[in-house]
Design an enzyme around this catalytic site. Sequence first.
Site, short mmCIF file in Angstrom:
data_model
loop_
_atom_site.label_atom_id
_atom_site.label_comp_id
_atom_site.label_asym_id
_atom_site.label_seq_id
_atom_site.Cartn_x
_atom_site.Cartn_y
_atom_site.Cartn_z
N SER A 1 0.85 -1.20 0.00
CA SER A 1 0.00 0.00 0.00
C SER A 1 0.89 1.25 0.00
O SER A 1 1.72 1.42 -0.88
CB SER A 1 -0.95 -0.05 1.21
OG SER A 1 -1.97 0.91 1.09
N ASP B 1 -9.92 -4.57 -4.63
CA ASP B 1 -9.35 -3.63 -3.65
C ASP B 1 -10.23 -2.37 -3.56
O ASP B 1 -10.34 -1.62 -4.53
CB ASP B 1 -7.94 -3.24 -4.08
CG ASP B 1 -7.16 -2.51 -2.99
OD1 ASP B 1 -7.78 -1.81 -2.19
OD2 ASP B 1 -5.92 -2.66 -2.95
N HIS C 1 -7.95 -5.41 -0.29
CA HIS C 1 -6.69 -4.73 0.02
C HIS C 1 -5.93 -5.58 1.03
O HIS C 1 -5.95 -5.29 2.24
CB HIS C 1 -6.99 -3.33 0.56
CG HIS C 1 -5.79 -2.41 0.60
ND1 HIS C 1 -5.12 -2.03 -0.54
CD2 HIS C 1 -5.15 -1.80 1.63
CE1 HIS C 1 -4.13 -1.22 -0.22
NE2 HIS C 1 -4.12 -1.08 1.10
#
Length: 225
Positions: free
Chosen positions: A118, A172, A203
């Site tokens: 991320s 996601d 995610h």
Amino acid sequence: MADLLEAIEIESAPNPDAAVVWMHGLGADGHDFEPIVPELRLPATTRIRFVFPHAPLRPVTINQGHVMRAWYDVRALAGVRREDEAGVRQSARQIEALLARERQRGIAPRRIVIAGFSQGGAMALHVGLRYADRLAGILALSCYLPLATTLPTETAPANRDVPIFMAHGTFDPLVPLSLGEGSRELLAARGYDVDWHAYPMPHSVCPEEVADIRRWVVRVLPPRG
């Protein structure tokens, strides 16, 4: 040199001859990816030091200004998220200081992977593509390329052919797949060879992805005896 970030360190075997510096995502900390080390099930001959730094604490605009661990602030302008350039560059200096420490410990740049998930993956791309010396690889998970417009003038020639592993979840909800795909296409247009993977997940990280990461890590950091 920037002040060294606190970090968790795990060595897959004594006397490491390679390193993976792995940045966590927004609001997490260095402990977040500790479990990945045993999950990778690396060969017994692999001697890697995994470094999981804690991002600095800072207010994050999109999270109502709450203070949390973040590599940079994220703001929403007209509904589009924008990274804080000053924060990205400050964190880049701190990550580069960790890379410098690995070099001081005797790890050559070509035996260092810079990795992240991320926001941490965004930092891995930002730092790795601009790093002056050739790295072993860049591992960027569920993320996008930050400060993309500055890359053409800041690209490091040494890492024009660096192996890049990018992966993203097709479901996601936090960093849409389109952002990851857009970054992959931008890098491809710049001549980078991106090893792209998409998985049916949100995610997060999934077992199939971990298996693919294992194969990639063994390829770019082959055991030395």
